[in-house]
Design a protein around this motif. Structure first.
Motif, mmCIF file in Angstrom:
data_model
loop_
_atom_site.group_PDB
_atom_site.id
_atom_site.type_symbol
_atom_site.label_atom_id
_atom_site.label_comp_id
_atom_site.label_asym_id
_atom_site.label_seq_id
_atom_site.Cartn_x
_atom_site.Cartn_y
_atom_site.Cartn_z
ATOM 1 N N LEU A 1 0.827 -1.206 0.000
ATOM 2 C CA LEU A 1 0.000 0.000 0.000
ATOM 3 C C LEU A 1 0.862 1.257 0.000
ATOM 4 O O LEU A 1 0.544 2.251 -0.677
ATOM 5 C CB LEU A 1 -0.935 -0.010 1.216
ATOM 6 N N ALA A 2 1.955 1.238 0.757
ATOM 7 C CA ALA A 2 2.839 2.403 0.806
ATOM 8 C C ALA A 2 3.506 2.640 -0.547
ATOM 9 O O ALA A 2 3.624 3.781 -1.011
ATOM 10 C CB ALA A 2 3.894 2.212 1.900
ATOM 11 N N LEU A 3 3.938 1.571 -1.213
ATOM 12 C CA LEU A 3 4.553 1.702 -2.535
ATOM 13 C C LEU A 3 3.558 2.251 -3.546
ATOM 14 O O LEU A 3 3.887 3.142 -4.352
ATOM 15 C CB LEU A 3 5.081 0.344 -2.994
ATOM 16 N N LEU A 4 2.336 1.743 -3.526
ATOM 17 C CA LEU A 4 1.305 2.242 -4.430
ATOM 18 C C LEU A 4 1.000 3.715 -4.139
ATOM 19 O O LEU A 4 0.772 4.512 -5.066
ATOM 20 C CB LEU A 4 0.036 1.408 -4.299
ATOM 21 N N ALA A 5 1.011 4.081 -2.849
ATOM 22 C CA ALA A 5 0.734 5.471 -2.486
ATOM 23 C C ALA A 5 1.833 6.407 -2.983
ATOM 24 O O ALA A 5 1.544 7.522 -3.437
ATOM 25 C CB ALA A 5 0.589 5.585 -0.966
ATOM 26 N N VAL A 6 3.091 5.969 -2.895
ATOM 27 C CA VAL A 6 4.194 6.803 -3.404
ATOM 28 C C VAL A 6 3.994 7.094 -4.888
ATOM 29 O O VAL A 6 4.086 8.245 -5.339
ATOM 30 C CB VAL A 6 5.554 6.117 -3.173
#
Length: 482
Positions: free
Chosen positions: A11-16
């Motif tokens: 989720l953090a990678l997608l958010a970046v």
């Protein structure tokens, strides 16, 4: 348990990626702030995957934050500039890694790689060097990931051939050198795209033209060095049967070239439609190319054909199911696997900008009398400085950002901006064949089992010295000896 631990990272990678794209295309500052927070979440959730390099760079970034707070007159503004560079580089490498994910399941790409690795002598070096340069436009580091295992498997398949170790070394050298010199001209290379935002006045088309000619020159030098060094260790010289030449997979070559054309075309359309630069165009085109390429691989073609795999038509819902499954695999495995490289690049960008903020660049330039230097001497010094500092566990990308930030802050330079940027990028190229800490070297070492010191100090000192000597002459010619 593993899924529970991996989901926050995904989720953090997608958010970046999403927040940075939103900031670039919509211009909303809050989205950049959200991207900063997401990048912090990536660092925290990816820690179990860190090696020594990632841990070292994160600690160095934290140390520089402390130094900024203590020594810089505007510490938070300086830290913000470093964070902006870091999140941009993280999003950039993550988005371009999506294209690499599609390439990994393409039979066309595998056929092209196999063809390049199964050529005799001089043709093999030229094919691998030139093929790596071309494939690097689309796949960046993924080119090494693709070709190095093919070369390794070829070596393992012929353990009793006395020429196998030599052939493996020559092929790996060709790939590493081709990847190194792709940096100075490739429209998708990280170094030029980072420098575009650091040094004003760069003429990118001119840079690409000069860099491409320079890369071709290095190909000739590498080919000659390879042929002379191993002239007594060929199948003909040793009375052994030659390597069976692989037939040209024309269809696979054309399909691969069509992917390159589509990628560049999408990038150009986005640039025209938005008025943004090349980096934003590439970042926006990457997910579109991913979906389209996977759709074709899944059999989703207007005529219902599996054009990549050459199979017969499939049920109507098969392409959708295959596409969904492949996207789940990329999200669940491919993206998390890219996290350490993304953190490395982001930390390198942060360290480069933060370190430059702590350097009194103008005072140093005046003390050195920089403006009185001949342009070619300045360019040679810049390249050598990048190479030298890359030997101390400082990655070439970090050095490129560091020198770009320092030189970009000066009111004037001995060489014009385009040539200054070229000299920095060339330093990255030279470092890749002589620094065990370069990303391409580290990746190749992990794949093949050859230590980084062997790939660089052991196998490439002569080639590196030759390229540096030729670079000096090229700089002299480009600046008219001034």
């Amino acid at each position: 348990m593993r899924d529970a631990l991996g989901r926050p990272l995904i989720l953090a990678l997608l958010a970046v990626m999403g927040c940075e794209l939103g900031h670039l295309y919509l211009g909303v500052p809050a989205l950049r702030d959200a991207a900063h927070l997401a990048m912090g979440a990536v660092v925290l959730t990816a820690m179990p995957r860190f090696g020594l390099r990632e841990g070292y760079l994160v600690c160095l970034s934290l140390l520089l934050v402390g130094l900024l707070i203590r020594l810089h007159p505007e510490p938070w503004a300086a830290a913000r500039r470093a964070m902006d560079q870091a999140v941009f580089l993280m999003a950039f490498i993550l988005l371009l890694s999506l294209v690499q994910e599609a390439a990994m399941t393409s039979r066309s790409v595998e056929q092209v790689g196999t063809y390049l690795s199964r050529q005799p002598g001089g043709r093999r070096f030229t094919g691998l060097f030139g093929g790596t340069m071309l494939m690097g436009v689309v796949f960046n580091l993924g080119t090494v990931t693709l070709l190095a295992p093919l070369i390794r498997r070829s070596a393992e398949a012929a353990p009793n051939d006395p020429l196998t170790p030599i052939r493996e070394r020559r092929q790996l050298n060709a790939v590493l050198r081709g990847f190194a010199w792709c940096v100075v001209w490739s429209p998708t290379a990280v170094a030029p795209l980072a420098l575009l935002g650091l040094i004003d006045g760069i003429d990118r088309p001119r840079w690409i033209a000069i860099g491409f000619c320079l890369s071709c020159l290095m190909l000739v030098i590498g080919w000659a060095e390879d042929r002379i060094a191993w002239r007594r260790y060929t199948a003909g010289a040793m009375g052994l049967p030659p390597v069976e030449r692989a037939p040209l997979p024309l269809g696979a070559v054309l399909r691969f070239l069509s992917v390159c054309v589509v990628f560049m075309g999408l990038t150009g359309l986005i640039i025209l439609a938005t008025g943004l630069g090349i980096p934003a165009g590439l970042m926006g085109a990457a997910p579109v190319l991913l979906l389209g390429w996977l759709w074709v691989q899944s059999g989703g073609w207007p005529f219902g054909l599996r054009c990549i795999n050459g199979a017969a038509s499939a049920p109507k819902d098969a392409p959708y199911a295959a596409l969904r499954e492949r996207l789940r695999g990329i999200a669940g495995q491919g993206l998390p696997a890219s996290a350490p490289a993304a953190v490395t690049l982001a930390a390198a960008g942060f360290v480069g900008i933060a370190g430059a903020e702590l350097i009194p660049a103008r005072a140093w330039a005046e003390a050195l009398g920089l403006n009185s230097w001949p342009a070619w001497v300045f360019m040679t010094t810049v390249t050598l400085a990048v190479v030298a500092l890359s030997q101390f566990a400082l990655s070439p990308i970090m050095m490129a950002v560091f020198f770009g930030a320092i030189l970009g802050s000066l009111p004037s330079l001995p060489a014009e901006p385009t040539l200054t940027a070229l000299a920095i990028a060339a330093g990255w190229s030279v470092s890749t064949t002589i620094s065990p800490f370069a990303s391409g070297v580290i990746l190749m070492s992990r794949i093949t089992g050859h230590p980084g010191a062997r790939l660089t100090y052991g196998w490439n000192p002569l080639f590196t010295a030759l390229t540096m000597a030729v670079l000096t002459l090229v700089y002299w010619a480009l600046t008219g000896g001034a």
